[in-house]
Design a protein around this motif. Sequence first.
Motif, PDB file in Angstrom:
ATOM      1  N   GLY A  64      37.770  42.660  41.882  1.00 57.41           N
ATOM      2  CA  GLY A  64      38.716  43.097  42.901  1.00 57.41           C
ATOM      3  C   GLY A  64      39.812  44.006  42.364  1.00 57.41           C
ATOM      4  O   GLY A  64      39.761  44.493  41.239  1.00 57.41           O
ATOM      5  N   GLY A  65      40.828  44.196  43.200  1.00 57.39           N
ATOM      6  CA  GLY A  65      41.936  45.062  42.812  1.00 57.39           C
ATOM      7  C   GLY A  65      41.482  46.486  42.610  1.00 57.39           C
ATOM      8  O   GLY A  65      40.818  47.071  43.456  1.00 57.39           O
ATOM      9  N   GLY A  66      41.808  47.055  41.449  1.00 59.75           N
ATOM     10  CA  GLY A  66      41.465  48.436  41.162  1.00 59.75           C
ATOM     11  C   GLY A  66      40.107  48.626  40.522  1.00 59.75           C
ATOM     12  O   GLY A  66      39.762  49.754  40.161  1.00 59.75           O
ATOM     13  N   ILE A  67      39.335  47.548  40.378  1.00 54.14           N
ATOM     14  CA  ILE A  67      38.013  47.685  39.750  1.00 54.14           C
ATOM     15  C   ILE A  67      37.005  48.190  40.773  1.00 54.14           C
ATOM     16  O   ILE A  67      36.392  49.252  40.589  1.00 54.14           O
ATOM     17  N   GLU A  68      36.806  47.455  41.844  1.00 55.24           N
ATOM     18  CA  GLU A  68      35.930  47.860  42.942  1.00 55.24           C
ATOM     19  C   GLU A  68      36.762  47.752  44.220  1.00 55.24           C
ATOM     20  O   GLU A  68      36.817  46.714  44.881  1.00 55.24           O
ATOM     21  N   GLY A  69      37.467  48.834  44.516  1.00 56.09           N
ATOM     22  CA  GLY A  69      38.489  48.856  45.559  1.00 56.09           C
ATOM     23  C   GLY A  69      37.998  48.374  46.914  1.00 56.09           C
ATOM     24  O   GLY A  69      36.920  48.746  47.368  1.00 56.09           O
ATOM     25  N   GLY A  70      38.808  47.559  47.558  1.00 54.99           N
ATOM     26  CA  GLY A  70      38.507  47.041  48.879  1.00 54.99           C
ATOM     27  C   GLY A  70      37.887  45.669  48.878  1.00 54.99           C
ATOM     28  O   GLY A  70      37.892  44.985  49.907  1.00 54.99           O
ATOM     29  N   THR A  71      37.361  45.228  47.748  1.00 54.31           N
ATOM     30  CA  THR A  71      36.672  43.942  47.735  1.00 54.31           C
ATOM     31  C   THR A  71      37.648  42.765  47.791  1.00 54.31           C
ATOM     32  O   THR A  71      37.307  41.717  48.351  1.00 54.31           O
ATOM     33  N   SER A  72      38.846  42.927  47.244  1.00 48.53           N
ATOM     34  CA  SER A  72      39.851  41.855  47.368  1.00 48.53           C
ATOM     35  C   SER A  72      40.215  41.631  48.827  1.00 48.53           C
ATOM     36  O   SER A  72      40.278  40.493  49.313  1.00 48.53           O
ATOM     37  N   GLU A  73      40.461  42.729  49.534  1.00 45.04           N
ATOM     38  CA  GLU A  73      40.864  42.631  50.936  1.00 45.04           C
ATOM     39  C   GLU A  73      39.747  42.033  51.779  1.00 45.04           C
ATOM     40  O   GLU A  73      39.996  41.199  52.663  1.00 45.04           O
ATOM     41  N   LEU A  74      38.520  42.433  51.530  1.00 44.76           N
ATOM     42  CA  LEU A  74      37.382  41.872  52.255  1.00 44.76           C
ATOM     43  C   LEU A  74      37.207  40.397  51.947  1.00 44.76           C
ATOM     44  O   LEU A  74      36.898  39.594  52.836  1.00 44.76           O
ATOM     45  N   SER A 136      29.527  36.831  47.613  1.00 40.58           N
ATOM     46  CA  SER A 136      30.187  37.602  46.569  1.00 40.58           C
ATOM     47  C   SER A 136      30.282  39.064  46.987  1.00 40.58           C
ATOM     48  O   SER A 136      29.271  39.685  47.348  1.00 40.58           O
ATOM     49  N   LEU A 137      31.504  39.627  46.940  1.00 39.83           N
ATOM     50  CA  LEU A 137      31.768  41.000  47.377  1.00 39.83           C
ATOM     51  C   LEU A 137      31.853  41.932  46.178  1.00 39.83           C
ATOM     52  O   LEU A 137      32.555  41.639  45.208  1.00 39.83           O
ATOM     53  N   HIS A 138      31.156  43.068  46.275  1.00 38.92           N
ATOM     54  CA  HIS A 138      31.113  44.038  45.186  1.00 38.92           C
ATOM     55  C   HIS A 138      31.167  45.451  45.733  1.00 38.92           C
ATOM     56  O   HIS A 138      30.878  45.694  46.910  1.00 38.92           O
ATOM     57  N   GLY A 139      31.464  46.396  44.869  1.00 43.49           N
ATOM     58  CA  GLY A 139      31.437  47.806  45.218  1.00 43.49           C
ATOM     59  C   GLY A 139      30.497  48.573  44.323  1.00 43.49           C
ATOM     60  O   GLY A 139      30.340  48.248  43.138  1.00 43.49           O
ATOM     61  N   GLY A 150      27.152  60.152  49.798  1.00 38.82           N
ATOM     62  CA  GLY A 150      27.983  59.905  50.967  1.00 38.82           C
ATOM     63  C   GLY A 150      27.522  58.764  51.849  1.00 38.82           C
ATOM     64  O   GLY A 150      28.120  58.518  52.903  1.00 38.82           O
ATOM     65  N   ALA A 151      26.485  58.064  51.438  1.00 38.02           N
ATOM     66  CA  ALA A 151      25.942  56.992  52.275  1.00 38.02           C
ATOM     67  C   ALA A 151      26.970  55.883  52.489  1.00 38.02           C
ATOM     68  O   ALA A 151      27.625  55.439  51.548  1.00 38.02           O
ATOM     69  N   GLN A 152      27.109  55.458  53.734  1.00 39.34           N
ATOM     70  CA  GLN A 152      27.939  54.313  54.076  1.00 39.34           C
ATOM     71  C   GLN A 152      27.000  53.145  54.371  1.00 39.34           C
ATOM     72  O   GLN A 152      26.402  53.072  55.440  1.00 39.34           O
ATOM     73  N   ALA A 153      26.873  52.255  53.407  1.00 43.76           N
ATOM     74  CA  ALA A 153      25.891  51.183  53.539  1.00 43.76           C
ATOM     75  C   ALA A 153      26.300  49.989  52.695  1.00 43.76           C
ATOM     76  O   ALA A 153      27.108  50.103  51.776  1.00 43.76           O
ATOM     77  N   VAL A 154      25.711  48.850  53.021  1.00 47.64           N
ATOM     78  CA  VAL A 154      25.878  47.637  52.226  1.00 47.64           C
ATOM     79  C   VAL A 154      24.506  47.157  51.797  1.00 47.64           C
ATOM     80  O   VAL A 154      23.566  47.124  52.592  1.00 47.64           O
ATOM     81  N   LEU A 155      24.372  46.833  50.517  1.00 46.70           N
ATOM     82  CA  LEU A 155      23.139  46.267  49.983  1.00 46.70           C
ATOM     83  C   LEU A 155      23.279  44.757  49.975  1.00 46.70           C
ATOM     84  O   LEU A 155      24.243  44.209  49.451  1.00 46.70           O
ATOM     85  N   VAL A 156      22.316  44.081  50.578  1.00 43.61           N
ATOM     86  CA  VAL A 156      22.365  42.633  50.733  1.00 43.61           C
ATOM     87  C   VAL A 156      21.416  42.000  49.725  1.00 43.61           C
ATOM     88  O   VAL A 156      20.206  42.208  49.773  1.00 43.61           O
ATOM     89  N   GLU A 208      26.792  44.414  47.949  1.00 45.59           N
ATOM     90  CA  GLU A 208      27.202  45.617  47.229  1.00 45.59           C
ATOM     91  C   GLU A 208      27.509  46.692  48.265  1.00 45.59           C
ATOM     92  O   GLU A 208      26.623  47.162  48.981  1.00 45.59           O
ATOM     93  N   ILE A 209      28.767  47.090  48.357  1.00 49.13           N
ATOM     94  CA  ILE A 209      29.237  47.978  49.415  1.00 49.13           C
ATOM     95  C   ILE A 209      29.537  49.343  48.808  1.00 49.13           C
ATOM     96  O   ILE A 209      30.308  49.455  47.843  1.00 49.13           O
ATOM     97  N   THR A 210      28.943  50.382  49.370  1.00 51.73           N
ATOM     98  CA  THR A 210      29.125  51.708  48.784  1.00 51.73           C
ATOM     99  C   THR A 210      30.572  52.182  48.899  1.00 51.73           C
ATOM    100  O   THR A 210      31.326  51.757  49.778  1.00 51.73           O
ATOM    101  N   THR A 211      30.934  53.081  48.016  1.00 48.49           N
ATOM    102  CA  THR A 211      32.286  53.633  47.984  1.00 48.49           C
ATOM    103  C   THR A 211      32.673  54.227  49.331  1.00 48.49           C
ATOM    104  O   THR A 211      33.795  54.027  49.817  1.00 48.49           O
ATOM    105  N   ASP A 212      31.741  54.941  49.956  1.00 49.99           N
ATOM    106  CA  ASP A 212      32.057  55.609  51.209  1.00 49.99           C
ATOM    107  C   ASP A 212      32.229  54.623  52.360  1.00 49.99           C
ATOM    108  O   ASP A 212      33.067  54.843  53.244  1.00 49.99           O
TER     109      ASP A 212
END
Length: 257
Positions: A64-74, A136-139, A150-156, A208-212
């Motif tokens: 989380g935090g600045g490693i894979e941004g957005g995963t802490s909030e999720l 478990s949330l990842h980026g 540019g893909a906006q997707a989540v890998l399950v 695993e959630i893409t950057t976009d």
Amino acid sequence: MGTVLASTPAQAADLYASNTALYSDPALVEGVDYGRRSRRHLIDDQDPAARAQLVRTTVIAPHGGGIEGGTSELCLAIAGYHPADLTPTPAAGPVHDFWMFEGLRSSGNSALHVTSTHCDDTTARAMCAGSLNVVSLHGCTAAQAGLETGAQAVLVGGLNSTLRQYLMEEFAAAGIRAVTASGEEEIAGISPENICNRSLLGMGAQLEITTDLRGAMFAAGKNTRADRAANTLPLFWSFTGAVRTAVQRLEATQPVL
């Protein structure tokens, strides 16, 4: 149920072989370089005539935090807490236990990445080992996911096939592109040593959630560790709601005897 992807390797070799190794580095300061947050809900079961409700699911963000941004909030929102102020959201619950490891540096947080199969944080392992389910949330980047730029997707991924199915269905219902992860074991979350699979049942789910996709969850110009929590967009809550609904569906099949 979504395309099955053979993913490319997600990460270069980690600087630290485990969380223990990272915590032991005298050059790092907890609260400055990294931080840990968790909440384990009280179970007070002293009435012989009734059963206290068991918290069955733990939500984690190992990077989380600045490693894979957005995963802490999720992580917080899926656990049932608004990431800005930790108020129960929705107010009626339910809430889940959560744990996260966060990079707190202004830059260079990728050096704090410890791959999920090497996560040996004592609290994380204890919480996962005491839960029926782990999410478990990842980026990742689109390239790491084997997707187009540019893909906006989540890998399950993960070993809990029922939870994976529910997640795929709920993401589809929410209009969120979801694909089944396969191939490279870290992105697919298929190792029994992966922290997401260290549950009471020996299986969990890894997202695993893409950057976009993560970037589209926050207001323009506010996708920073300092600003994200207070600047969530509807897509953030659609994603959160899909995961929470999938978890609730799973928990409904898990009576506590």
